[in-house]
Design a protein around this motif. Structure first.
Motif, PDB file in Angstrom:
ATOM      1  N   ALA A   1       0.830  -1.210   0.000  1.00  0.00           N
ATOM      2  CA  ALA A   1       0.000   0.000   0.000  1.00  0.00           C
ATOM      3  C   ALA A   1       0.864   1.259   0.000  1.00  0.00           C
ATOM      4  CB  ALA A   1      -0.921  -0.007   1.218  1.00  0.00           C
ATOM      5  N   ILE A   2       1.982   1.216   0.735  1.00  0.00           N
ATOM      6  CA  ILE A   2       2.879   2.379   0.799  1.00  0.00           C
ATOM      7  C   ILE A   2       3.616   2.568  -0.523  1.00  0.00           C
ATOM      8  CG2 ILE A   2       4.952   3.311   1.903  1.00  0.00           C
ATOM      9  CD1 ILE A   2       4.008   1.955   4.509  1.00  0.00           C
ATOM     10  N   LEU A   3       4.168   1.479  -1.068  1.00  0.00           N
ATOM     11  CA  LEU A   3       4.948   1.577  -2.306  1.00  0.00           C
ATOM     12  C   LEU A   3       4.087   1.916  -3.517  1.00  0.00           C
ATOM     13  CD1 LEU A   3       7.500  -1.372  -1.930  1.00  0.00           C
ATOM     14  CD2 LEU A   3       7.761   1.025  -1.298  1.00  0.00           C
ATOM     15  N   GLN A   4       2.811   1.529  -3.469  1.00  0.00           N
ATOM     16  CA  GLN A   4       1.898   1.832  -4.575  1.00  0.00           C
ATOM     17  C   GLN A   4       1.294   3.226  -4.465  1.00  0.00           C
ATOM     18  OE1 GLN A   4      -0.993  -1.380  -4.671  1.00  0.00           O
ATOM     19  NE2 GLN A   4       0.649  -2.912  -4.606  1.00  0.00           N
TER      20      GLN A   4
ATOM     21  N   ILE B   1      -0.854   4.867   0.433  1.00  0.00           N
ATOM     22  CA  ILE B   1      -0.574   5.553   1.698  1.00  0.00           C
ATOM     23  C   ILE B   1       0.674   6.396   1.461  1.00  0.00           C
ATOM     24  CG2 ILE B   1      -0.072   5.309   4.152  1.00  0.00           C
ATOM     25  CD1 ILE B   1      -1.258   2.503   4.033  1.00  0.00           C
ATOM     26  N   ALA B   2       0.553   7.692   1.595  1.00  0.00           N
ATOM     27  CA  ALA B   2       1.672   8.597   1.315  1.00  0.00           C
ATOM     28  C   ALA B   2       2.569   8.751   2.540  1.00  0.00           C
ATOM     29  CB  ALA B   2       1.136   9.962   0.898  1.00  0.00           C
ATOM     30  N   PRO B   3       3.865   9.058   2.333  1.00  0.00           N
ATOM     31  CA  PRO B   3       4.754   9.318   3.469  1.00  0.00           C
ATOM     32  C   PRO B   3       4.179  10.405   4.365  1.00  0.00           C
ATOM     33  CG  PRO B   3       6.024   9.122   1.452  1.00  0.00           C
ATOM     34  CD  PRO B   3       4.579   9.139   1.045  1.00  0.00           C
TER      35      PRO B   3
ATOM     36  N   LEU C   1       9.709   1.681   6.854  1.00  0.00           N
ATOM     37  CA  LEU C   1       8.487   1.988   6.110  1.00  0.00           C
ATOM     38  C   LEU C   1       7.429   2.681   6.961  1.00  0.00           C
ATOM     39  CD1 LEU C   1       8.233  -1.289   4.026  1.00  0.00           C
ATOM     40  CD2 LEU C   1       8.578   1.009   3.118  1.00  0.00           C
ATOM     41  N   ILE C   2       7.496   2.500   8.274  1.00  0.00           N
ATOM     42  CA  ILE C   2       6.548   3.181   9.152  1.00  0.00           C
ATOM     43  C   ILE C   2       7.281   3.782  10.344  1.00  0.00           C
ATOM     44  CG2 ILE C   2       4.624   1.654   8.525  1.00  0.00           C
ATOM     45  CD1 ILE C   2       4.990   0.310  11.308  1.00  0.00           C
TER      46      ILE C   2
ATOM     47  N   ILE D   1       0.503   5.318  14.054  1.00  0.00           N
ATOM     48  CA  ILE D   1       1.354   4.648  13.067  1.00  0.00           C
ATOM     49  C   ILE D   1       1.350   5.492  11.795  1.00  0.00           C
ATOM     50  CG2 ILE D   1       1.768   2.502  11.812  1.00  0.00           C
ATOM     51  CD1 ILE D   1      -0.209   1.196  13.868  1.00  0.00           C
ATOM     52  N   TYR D   2       2.523   5.933  11.379  1.00  0.00           N
ATOM     53  CA  TYR D   2       2.635   6.801  10.205  1.00  0.00           C
ATOM     54  C   TYR D   2       3.538   6.163   9.147  1.00  0.00           C
ATOM     55  CZ  TYR D   2       0.634  10.531  13.088  1.00  0.00           C
ATOM     56  OH  TYR D   2      -0.192  11.287  13.890  1.00  0.00           O
ATOM     57  N   ALA D   3       3.139   6.318   7.894  1.00  0.00           N
ATOM     58  CA  ALA D   3       4.003   5.867   6.797  1.00  0.00           C
ATOM     59  C   ALA D   3       5.191   6.814   6.720  1.00  0.00           C
ATOM     60  CB  ALA D   3       3.235   5.882   5.481  1.00  0.00           C
ATOM     61  N   SER D   4       6.360   6.273   6.441  1.00  0.00           N
ATOM     62  CA  SER D   4       7.548   7.127   6.359  1.00  0.00           C
ATOM     63  C   SER D   4       8.338   6.818   5.100  1.00  0.00           C
ATOM     64  CB  SER D   4       8.440   6.940   7.595  1.00  0.00           C
ATOM     65  OG  SER D   4       8.870   5.605   7.706  1.00  0.00           O
ATOM     66  N   GLU D   5       9.119   7.799   4.677  1.00  0.00           N
ATOM     67  CA  GLU D   5       9.981   7.614   3.513  1.00  0.00           C
ATOM     68  C   GLU D   5      11.242   6.904   3.976  1.00  0.00           C
ATOM     69  OE1 GLU D   5      11.938  10.376  -0.019  1.00  0.00           O
ATOM     70  OE2 GLU D   5      10.340  11.158   1.247  1.00  0.00           O
ATOM     71  N   VAL D   6      11.597   5.824   3.303  1.00  0.00           N
ATOM     72  CA  VAL D   6      12.739   5.012   3.738  1.00  0.00           C
ATOM     73  C   VAL D   6      14.023   5.833   3.724  1.00  0.00           C
ATOM     74  CG1 VAL D   6      14.145   2.980   3.251  1.00  0.00           C
ATOM     75  CG2 VAL D   6      11.669   2.890   2.930  1.00  0.00           C
ATOM     76  N   ASP D   7      14.730   5.797   4.843  1.00  0.00           N
ATOM     77  CA  ASP D   7      16.010   6.494   4.962  1.00  0.00           C
ATOM     78  C   ASP D   7      17.066   5.686   4.212  1.00  0.00           C
ATOM     79  OD1 ASP D   7      18.482   7.545   5.810  1.00  0.00           O
ATOM     80  OD2 ASP D   7      17.627   8.171   7.725  1.00  0.00           O
ATOM     81  N   ILE D   8      17.818   6.351   3.343  1.00  0.00           N
ATOM     82  CA  ILE D   8      18.840   5.664   2.553  1.00  0.00           C
ATOM     83  C   ILE D   8      19.851   4.953   3.447  1.00  0.00           C
ATOM     84  CG2 ILE D   8      20.357   7.688   2.406  1.00  0.00           C
ATOM     85  CD1 ILE D   8      21.077   6.790  -0.426  1.00  0.00           C
ATOM     86  N   ARG D   9      20.089   5.496   4.644  1.00  0.00           N
ATOM     87  CA  ARG D   9      21.072   4.884   5.544  1.00  0.00           C
ATOM     88  C   ARG D   9      20.619   3.517   6.028  1.00  0.00           C
ATOM     89  NH1 ARG D   9      21.499   9.886   9.562  1.00  0.00           N
ATOM     90  NH2 ARG D   9      19.266   9.731   9.135  1.00  0.00           N
ATOM     91  N   VAL D  10      19.290   3.353   6.218  1.00  0.00           N
ATOM     92  CA  VAL D  10      18.760   2.062   6.675  1.00  0.00           C
ATOM     93  C   VAL D  10      19.023   0.990   5.626  1.00  0.00           C
ATOM     94  CG1 VAL D  10      16.672   0.792   7.300  1.00  0.00           C
ATOM     95  CG2 VAL D  10      16.982   3.142   8.103  1.00  0.00           C
ATOM     96  N   SER D  11      18.706   1.311   4.367  1.00  0.00           N
ATOM     97  CA  SER D  11      18.919   0.353   3.277  1.00  0.00           C
ATOM     98  C   SER D  11      20.400   0.058   3.090  1.00  0.00           C
ATOM     99  CB  SER D  11      18.342   0.915   1.973  1.00  0.00           C
ATOM    100  OG  SER D  11      16.965   1.179   2.114  1.00  0.00           O
ATOM    101  N   ARG D  12      21.214   1.105   3.135  1.00  0.00           N
ATOM    102  CA  ARG D  12      22.654   0.940   2.925  1.00  0.00           C
ATOM    103  C   ARG D  12      23.278   0.087   4.024  1.00  0.00           C
ATOM    104  NH1 ARG D  12      24.095   6.138   2.823  1.00  0.00           N
ATOM    105  NH2 ARG D  12      25.039   6.137   4.880  1.00  0.00           N
ATOM    106  N   ASP D  13      22.895   0.348   5.266  1.00  0.00           N
ATOM    107  CA  ASP D  13      23.462  -0.401   6.386  1.00  0.00           C
ATOM    108  C   ASP D  13      23.091  -1.881   6.316  1.00  0.00           C
ATOM    109  OD1 ASP D  13      24.590   1.904   7.291  1.00  0.00           O
ATOM    110  OD2 ASP D  13      23.148   2.248   8.912  1.00  0.00           O
TER     111      ASP D  13
END
Length: 249
Positions: free
Chosen positions: A21-24, A27-29, A62-63, A73-85
């Motif tokens: 739902a978030i990626l589509q 549900i907006a950030p 994601l949240i 509970i809020y949708a959030s924009e994925v932090d690049i640091r989380v993915s990178r780590d």
């Protein structure tokens, strides 16, 4: 939006639905999701099952679960640091070599420099010049850790100038892996002096907006770093002690 779940894999299925739902864009950030009580009812699961799924979604970035008067509970924009780590943690168990990193860098870094030469702004050039000045000052004071950090920033600025989010992510990730290698090997003053001079030549090409020259100088820089780090890894002073095999009696 969400459908009931009846499965032993309920937490993963909940994650899939909310993530989808978030990626589509459903549900907006920053948008608030239904409350935990509502989600429990909609999915038809226990509080413990929902809690497990929400913890995983929060870990993935994601949240955002907030407490207090404006909690929820809020949708959030994925932090690049989380993915990178997460990727860095994975690759640390894959025996990635200096050669592996350099093969990727030799393809992408010169290309990034070439694109950056065409898109770079005057402010970016000033940032790169300042980084080089800071490196020279740190070198004069034998502050090798500081130089190493600034050198990573140098490559990140160039990657950012490409305005290509995929290239920026990959190069930032590769530079972080390379930095971990340098932290282990602890290069000496000669290494840093060589890289500082190479970076000055790259900036000179960028100032002239000479894309081909910037690409060539970046390739030379990457190749020299590879050569030096490999020589250090092969040096007996940096070799890991071999495991002793005890013969069975």
């Amino acid at each position: 939006m969400f459908t009931p779940i009846a499965s032993r894999k309920a937490p993963q299925l909940i994650i899939n639905q909310i993530r989808g739902a978030i990626l589509q864009g459903k549900i907006a950030p920053g948008q608030k999701l239904p409350s935990s009580a509502e989600l429990t009812e909609r999915f038809g699961v226990s509080k413990a099952t929902l809690r497990e799924a929400l913890r995983a979604l929060e870990f993935l970035g994601l949240i955002d679960i907030r407490k207090g008067a404006k909690g929820g509970i809020y949708a959030s924009e994925v932090d690049i640091r989380v993915s990178r780590d997460s990727l860095i943690n994975f690759f640390h168990f894959q025996n990635v070599s200096v050669q592996n990193l350099s093969e990727v860098r030799k393809v992408l870094e010169p290309y990034a420099a070439k694109v950056a030469a065409q898109r770079i702004m005057d402010d970016d050039i000033e940032v790169l010049k300042k980084i080089n000045q800071d490196c020279e000052l740190a070198l004069a004071n034998d502050q090798h850790d500081r130089i190493s950090k600034e050198m990573v920033n140098f490559h990140r600025v160039i990657a950012r100038c490409t305005a290509n989010p995929v290239l920026i992510f990959i190069l930032t990730f590769v530079e972080d892996l390379l930095q971990d290698t340098k932290d282990l090997l602890r290069p000496d003053r000669r290494f840093f002096q060589t890289v500082v001079e190479a970076h000055k030549r790259i900036v000179s090409a960028l100032v002239k907006r000479d894309a081909e020259k910037a690409s060539v100088e970046m390739y030379k820089d990457v190749s020299k770093v590879e050569e030096y780090l490999i020589s250090m890894k092969n040096d007996s002073r940096f070799a890991r002690p071999k495991k002793r095999h005890v013969k069975a009696k």
